[in-house]
Design an enzyme around this catalytic site. Structure first.
Site, PDB file in Angstrom:
ATOM      1  N   HIS A   1       0.833  -1.217   0.000  1.00 16.32           N
ATOM      2  CA  HIS A   1       0.000   0.000   0.000  1.00 16.32           C
ATOM      3  C   HIS A   1       0.866   1.264   0.000  1.00 16.32           C
ATOM      4  CE1 HIS A   1      -3.944  -2.022   0.948  1.00 16.32           C
ATOM      5  NE2 HIS A   1      -3.119  -2.941   1.414  1.00 16.32           N
TER       6      HIS A   1
ATOM      7  N   ASN B   1     -10.196  -2.557   2.967  1.00 15.02           N
ATOM      8  CA  ASN B   1      -9.996  -2.506   1.521  1.00 15.02           C
ATOM      9  C   ASN B   1     -11.320  -2.150   0.844  1.00 15.02           C
ATOM     10  OD1 ASN B   1      -7.245  -3.158   1.299  1.00 15.02           O
ATOM     11  ND2 ASN B   1      -7.650  -5.359   1.341  1.00 15.02           N
TER      12      ASN B   1
HETATM   13  C1  HEM Z   1      -1.830 -11.024   7.816  1.00 15.34           C
HETATM   14  C2  HEM Z   1      -2.311 -10.122   6.976  1.00 15.34           C
HETATM   15  C3  HEM Z   1      -1.734  -8.743   6.763  1.00 15.34           C
HETATM   16  C4  HEM Z   1      -0.538  -8.218   7.143  1.00 15.34           C
HETATM   17  C5  HEM Z   1       0.596  -8.898   7.911  1.00 15.34           C
HETATM   18  C6  HEM Z   1      -0.503  -6.855   6.675  1.00 15.34           C
HETATM   19  C7  HEM Z   1       0.553  -5.975   6.837  1.00 15.34           C
HETATM   20  C8  HEM Z   1       0.581  -4.674   6.390  1.00 15.34           C
HETATM   21  C9  HEM Z   1       1.693  -3.772   6.552  1.00 15.34           C
HETATM   22  C10 HEM Z   1       3.008  -4.119   7.237  1.00 15.34           C
HETATM   23  C11 HEM Z   1       1.336  -2.581   6.008  1.00 15.34           C
HETATM   24  C12 HEM Z   1       2.182  -1.321   5.924  1.00 15.34           C
HETATM   25  C13 HEM Z   1       1.908  -0.438   7.097  1.00 15.34           C
HETATM   26  C14 HEM Z   1       2.697   0.858   7.044  1.00 15.34           C
HETATM   27  O1  HEM Z   1       3.906   0.805   6.844  1.00 15.34           O
HETATM   28  O2  HEM Z   1       2.074   1.945   7.236  1.00 15.34           O
HETATM   29  C15 HEM Z   1      -0.015  -2.720   5.524  1.00 15.34           C
HETATM   30  C16 HEM Z   1      -0.741  -1.704   4.958  1.00 15.34           C
HETATM   31  C17 HEM Z   1      -2.082  -1.786   4.702  1.00 15.34           C
HETATM   32  N1  HEM Z   1      -2.869  -2.914   4.788  1.00 15.34           N
HETATM   33 FE1  HEM Z   1      -2.291  -4.732   5.388  1.00 15.34          FE
HETATM   34  N2  HEM Z   1      -1.677  -6.570   6.037  1.00 15.34           N
HETATM   35  C18 HEM Z   1      -2.461  -7.693   6.072  1.00 15.34           C
HETATM   36  C19 HEM Z   1      -3.735  -7.835   5.556  1.00 15.34           C
HETATM   37  C20 HEM Z   1      -4.528  -6.796   5.170  1.00 15.34           C
HETATM   38  C21 HEM Z   1      -5.949  -6.878   4.937  1.00 15.34           C
HETATM   39  C22 HEM Z   1      -6.767  -8.156   5.061  1.00 15.34           C
HETATM   40  C23 HEM Z   1      -6.377  -5.628   4.640  1.00 15.34           C
HETATM   41  C24 HEM Z   1      -7.752  -5.132   4.352  1.00 15.34           C
HETATM   42  C25 HEM Z   1      -8.838  -5.710   4.827  1.00 15.34           C
HETATM   43  C26 HEM Z   1      -5.223  -4.751   4.663  1.00 15.34           C
HETATM   44  C27 HEM Z   1      -5.252  -3.405   4.427  1.00 15.34           C
HETATM   45  C28 HEM Z   1      -4.167  -2.574   4.468  1.00 15.34           C
HETATM   46  C29 HEM Z   1      -4.218  -1.159   4.168  1.00 15.34           C
HETATM   47  C30 HEM Z   1      -5.441  -0.356   3.777  1.00 15.34           C
HETATM   48  C31 HEM Z   1      -2.919  -0.663   4.320  1.00 15.34           C
HETATM   49  C32 HEM Z   1      -2.477   0.769   4.103  1.00 15.34           C
HETATM   50  C33 HEM Z   1      -2.818   1.624   5.306  1.00 15.34           C
HETATM   51  C34 HEM Z   1      -2.456   3.055   5.024  1.00 15.34           C
HETATM   52  O3  HEM Z   1      -3.189   3.703   4.235  1.00 15.34           O
HETATM   53  O4  HEM Z   1      -1.446   3.531   5.558  1.00 15.34           O
HETATM   54  N3  HEM Z   1      -4.127  -5.486   4.982  1.00 15.34           N
HETATM   55  N4  HEM Z   1      -0.452  -3.996   5.736  1.00 15.34           N
END
Ligand code: HEM
Length: 489
Positions: free
Chosen positions: A53, A126
């Protein structure tokens, strides 16, 4: 009065055009500290981009409660109809890097930070109600298939389809990704979903399972692949232009927040696992209940400070809102705060964009960039428990009821007993119309270009289990695409 240029130490700068040199032709003197400071700061302008993202667009807004749901939750944000809470939203693509084009086919992130009066509540969701995998062991591998091949440094359709065809639970989400919804025109024209099952608990300690839906009030609108390519030919920043421009023009986008609520004990009776992130809850069983309106109405003044440094995390929850047994959600409770400590630093929550709008008291000490000092309520209270009346103390009245889940610790096979096909079948056979299905087949055929036949056949085997017509449609679209490519040569 003009604004005087200074060093970061506040001293006036007399000349910002000419370096200090030993003569008119140089060399530069080391004592020209302003030059050193400028160069040193430039070297430190970049921070690591988000591991997923990375490319995103965001704005501030307001949430207003329109319907009373206090029988389900004691969360203060929902306390009264008409109550308003400030918020920050960030939308994103998943796979592309910080400079990626906005109009790529991808899942969109939909993250909202509500600055509630009992702490920040983040819904990090999402634009899809489900996800590709249901076990967090699979998340890093899945993301590797979406990112660049270590040798070619190119994205690999083969890796994506190899993984998906070996993970049939992914095909429900692949169907959404390859459908019209996989390429929204603007962030305003898509829904957002919390996706996971969370929980609500009310003043009496009763728990309910809950799913969050943000329904766009601008209407859904999407591009085809060809339209998306044409937009990228004109601008790689189409989402930023649309979101920033719309808000700058005073035309504030809105979403209706709705919830699906499941009584706690229903979770033992549903034919599907209600904590499985690859499954929806049918609206016929759990209808949408309107809760309020989210409006975006203020652009950030500094993109880096307020959007790049925004730190969303599922670990940010408030009294009245809880987790669920969803394994993916539990992994995320660890992962995001860990990512922020690495990307932004230990005290990321104290940055203005992340700082709660309510009093913050804790006993964490010191660390790099601690600019706020002690937050314990009293200077002599630098440990806890203590006998200093004014110091910060725990508040048992905010205790969450226990999660009533029991079982033996084991590595339960997440495939066993799981039906990965029925919900995707309902989407393909019943929700989509003929035109939508044809575009779905075409998008999948394009996404499969260049992958080994063995992997394509493995994936088609699963599509056939969803619905024979689905596999046949993809086969026909692949044949037409092949014929088209040959004709073009
Ligand atoms: C085990 C599953 C998941 C892991 C380990 C994971 C991990 C991460 C990590 C490490 C980031 C970066 C955070 C940052 O540096 O600011 C991220 C961003 C993000 N993830 Fe996940 N994620 C997972 C599943 C999901 C799921 C299922 C969704 C949605 C339902 C999701 C939505 C998002 C969104 C929207 C961002 C961006 C947030 C922003 O706008 O700063 N992720 N994710």
């Amino acid at each position: 009065m003009t604004t005087r240029l200074t060093t970061t130490g506040g001293a006036p700068i007399a000349d910002n055009q000419n370096t200090l040199t030993a003569g008119p032709r140089g060399p530069v003197l080391l004592e020209d500290y302003q030059l050193i400071e400028k160069l040193a700061h430039q070297n430190r302008e970049r921070i690591p981009e988000r591991v997923v993202h990375a490319k995103g667009w965001g704005a501030y807004g307001t949430f207003t409660v329109t319907n009373d749901i206090t029988r389900y939750t004691r969360a203060s944000i929902f306390a009264d109809v008409g109550k308003k809470t400030e918020l920050l939203a960030r939308f994103s693509t998943v796979a592309g890097e910080l400079g990626a084009a906005d109009h790529e086919r991808d899942v969109r992130g939909f993250a909202v930070k509500f600055y509630t009066d009992e702490g920040n509540w983040d819904v990090v969701g999402n634009n899809t109600p489900i996800f590709f995998v249901r076990d967090p062991y699979k998340f890093p591998d899945f993301i590797h298939t979406q990112k660049r091949h270590p040798k070619s440094n190119l994205r690999s359709a083969t890796a994506m389809w190899d993984f998906w065809s070996l993970s049939p639970e992914a095909l429900h989400q692949v169907t959404i990704l390859m459908s019209d919804r996989g390429l929204p025109r603007t962030p305003m024209q898509m829904n957002g979903y919390g996706s996971h099952t969370y929980s609500f608990w009310n003043k009496d300690g009763e728990r309910f399972w809950v799913k969050f839906h943000f329904k766009t009030m601008q209407g859904h609108s999407h591009y085809t692949n060809r339209e998306g390519e044409a937009v990228i030919g004109r601008t790689r920043e189409g989402y930023q232009e649309a979101l920033f421009g719309t808000i700058e023009n005073g035309d504030f986008p809105k979403w209706k927040l709705c919830v699906q609520v499941m009584p706690e004990l229903d979770a033992e009776q549903t034919p599907y696992n209600p904590f499985d992130l690859t499954k929806i809850w049918p609206h016929s069983d759990y209808p949408l209940i309107e809760v309020g309106i989210m409006e975006l109405n203020r652009n950030p003044e500094n993109y880096f400070a307020e959007i790049e440094q925004a730190a969303f995390s599922p670990s940010n929850k408030v009294p009245g809102i809880g987790y669920s047994p969803d394994k993916m959600l539990q992994a995320r409770v660890f992962s995001y705060a860990d990512a922020h400590r690495y990307r932004l630093g230990t005290h990321y929550e104290a940055l203005p964009v992340n700082a709660p709008r309510c009093p913050v008291h804790h006993y964490h000490k010191d660390g790099q960039m601690n600019f706020f000092g002690q937050r314990t309520g009293h200077l002599d209270a630098y440990y806890e428990p203590n006998s200093i009346p004014a110091s910060a103390k725990e508040d048992p009245s905010t205790a969450e009821p226990p999660l009533r889940i029991s079982g033996d610790a084991a590595r339960y096979n997440h495939r066993e007993g799981n039906d990965d096909y029925s919900q995707a079948r309902a989407l393909h056979d019943r929700v989509m119309n003929d035109d939508e299905r044809q575009r779905l087949y075409g998008n999948i055929a394009e996404a499969m270009q260049g992958i080994p036949e063995e992997i394509a056949e493995r994936a088609l085997g699963h599509f056939a289990l969803i619905s024979p017509a689905y596999a046949d449609g993809i086969r026909a679209a692949r044949a037409a695409l092949g014929a088209g490519l040959q004709a073009a040569e």
